[in-house]
Motif scaffolding. Structure first.
Motif, PDB file in Angstrom:
ATOM      1  N   PRO A  24     -18.174  67.805 -48.505  1.00 41.02           N
ATOM      2  CA  PRO A  24     -19.043  66.669 -49.025  1.00 41.02           C
ATOM      3  C   PRO A  24     -20.240  67.154 -49.693  1.00 41.02           C
ATOM      4  O   PRO A  24     -20.899  67.816 -49.613  1.00 41.02           O
ATOM      5  CB  PRO A  24     -19.158  66.076 -47.692  1.00 41.02           C
ATOM      6  CG  PRO A  24     -18.405  66.344 -46.648  1.00 41.02           C
ATOM      7  CD  PRO A  24     -18.318  67.871 -46.956  1.00 41.02           C
ATOM      8  N   SER A  25     -20.357  66.510 -50.994  1.00 40.22           N
ATOM      9  CA  SER A  25     -21.235  66.607 -51.610  1.00 40.22           C
ATOM     10  C   SER A  25     -21.971  65.218 -51.850  1.00 40.22           C
ATOM     11  O   SER A  25     -21.192  64.230 -52.141  1.00 40.22           O
ATOM     12  CB  SER A  25     -21.082  67.353 -52.810  1.00 40.22           C
ATOM     13  OG  SER A  25     -20.310  66.580 -53.671  1.00 40.22           O
ATOM     14  N   GLY A  26     -23.321  65.111 -51.987  1.00 38.14           N
ATOM     15  CA  GLY A  26     -23.952  63.840 -52.368  1.00 38.14           C
ATOM     16  C   GLY A  26     -23.921  63.089 -50.783  1.00 38.14           C
ATOM     17  O   GLY A  26     -23.727  63.689 -49.933  1.00 38.14           O
ATOM     18  N   ASP A  27     -23.994  61.951 -50.867  1.00 38.85           N
ATOM     19  CA  ASP A  27     -23.602  61.099 -49.617  1.00 38.85           C
ATOM     20  C   ASP A  27     -22.321  61.033 -49.164  1.00 38.85           C
ATOM     21  O   ASP A  27     -21.499  60.830 -49.828  1.00 38.85           O
ATOM     22  CB  ASP A  27     -24.197  59.645 -49.914  1.00 38.85           C
ATOM     23  CG  ASP A  27     -25.704  59.684 -50.220  1.00 38.85           C
ATOM     24  OD1 ASP A  27     -26.305  60.412 -49.939  1.00 38.85           O
ATOM     25  OD2 ASP A  27     -26.227  58.418 -50.794  1.00 38.85           O
ATOM     26  N   VAL A  28     -22.093  60.958 -47.898  1.00 36.43           N
ATOM     27  CA  VAL A  28     -20.911  60.248 -47.342  1.00 36.43           C
ATOM     28  C   VAL A  28     -21.135  58.929 -46.998  1.00 36.43           C
ATOM     29  O   VAL A  28     -22.093  58.616 -46.232  1.00 36.43           O
ATOM     30  CB  VAL A  28     -20.323  61.197 -46.065  1.00 36.43           C
ATOM     31  CG1 VAL A  28     -19.269  60.327 -45.565  1.00 36.43           C
ATOM     32  CG2 VAL A  28     -20.090  62.475 -46.473  1.00 36.43           C
ATOM     33  N   ASP A  29     -20.634  57.855 -47.504  1.00 39.15           N
ATOM     34  CA  ASP A  29     -20.865  56.624 -47.317  1.00 39.15           C
ATOM     35  C   ASP A  29     -20.093  55.765 -46.326  1.00 39.15           C
ATOM     36  O   ASP A  29     -18.909  56.289 -46.189  1.00 39.15           O
ATOM     37  CB  ASP A  29     -20.566  55.832 -48.770  1.00 39.15           C
ATOM     38  CG  ASP A  29     -21.158  56.385 -49.935  1.00 39.15           C
ATOM     39  OD1 ASP A  29     -22.247  56.553 -49.934  1.00 39.15           O
ATOM     40  OD2 ASP A  29     -20.693  56.202 -51.039  1.00 39.15           O
ATOM     41  N   VAL A  30     -20.900  55.259 -45.563  1.00 47.75           N
ATOM     42  CA  VAL A  30     -20.226  54.535 -44.423  1.00 47.75           C
ATOM     43  C   VAL A  30     -20.661  53.167 -44.499  1.00 47.75           C
ATOM     44  O   VAL A  30     -21.770  52.809 -44.770  1.00 47.75           O
ATOM     45  CB  VAL A  30     -20.872  55.072 -42.854  1.00 47.75           C
ATOM     46  CG1 VAL A  30     -20.281  54.118 -41.902  1.00 47.75           C
ATOM     47  CG2 VAL A  30     -20.479  56.442 -42.792  1.00 47.75           C
ATOM     48  N   ILE A  31     -19.694  52.203 -44.854  1.00 46.59           N
ATOM     49  CA  ILE A  31     -19.956  50.560 -44.943  1.00 46.59           C
ATOM     50  C   ILE A  31     -19.569  50.033 -43.612  1.00 46.59           C
ATOM     51  O   ILE A  31     -18.659  50.552 -42.726  1.00 46.59           O
ATOM     52  CB  ILE A  31     -19.314  50.189 -46.065  1.00 46.59           C
ATOM     53  CG1 ILE A  31     -17.923  50.117 -46.090  1.00 46.59           C
ATOM     54  CG2 ILE A  31     -19.812  50.812 -47.139  1.00 46.59           C
ATOM     55  CD1 ILE A  31     -17.139  49.517 -47.240  1.00 46.59           C
TER      56      ILE A  31
END
Length: 154
Positions: A24-31
């Motif tokens: 993973p690069s940058g954010d790993v988004d959790v919504i």
């Protein structure tokens, strides 16, 4: 129980490019979506718990019940509904674990663009918010990282 979705675009693009999934690069988004718990402090608590479990990942947790205000939209009815308002069609895809061995895919704009390596803005980002879409494509370097991606504007 709070429902969490993880955005899963880059592992799919890696697979379609014949690569192993990249880190993973940058954010790993959790919504997630809970209008009764829409304080950003709760998101920070959830990020801290995820960081404690997986400290090498840059977690980004957002309750979609409050994000409509930031985006000048009507309130979202669910996490899946919120994804309808995201900048790109291909990135409006998320997965959540259901039970021990299953997962559920949320793709309110469909899977066609993701699976066909098409990068295109959603309708609002094709017109009045086009500059946001263009900046995201540039800053994230998607076209350089996945050269089979093709950009379409309609």
């Amino acid at each position: 129980m709070q429902i969490r979705h993880f955005r899963v675009v880059t592992p799919i693009w890696d697979h379609l490019h014949g690569r192993s999934p990249s880190a993973p690069s940058g954010d790993v988004d959790v919504i997630w979506h809970d209008p009764l718990c829409a304080d950003a402090v709760e998101d920070r608590k959830r990020e801290a718990a995820l960081r404690a479990a997986e400290p090498e990942i840059a977690w980004s947790v957002k309750n979609q019940a409050r994000m409509h205000g930031r985006n000048n939209d009507q309130p979202y009815s669910s996490a899946t509904d919120a994804m309808r308002y995201w900048p790109e069609t291909a990135t409006a895809v998320a997965v959540r674990r259901v039970g021990k061995d299953n997962c559920e895919v949320a793709a309110p704009l469909g899977l066609g663009d993701l699976m066909n390596l098409v990068l295109r803005p959603t309708s609002r980002f094709a017109s009045e918010k086009r500059y946001i879409y263009e900046e995201r494509v540039r800053s994230k370097g998607w076209l350089n990282s996945w050269p089979l991606l093709r950009e379409e504007t309609n």
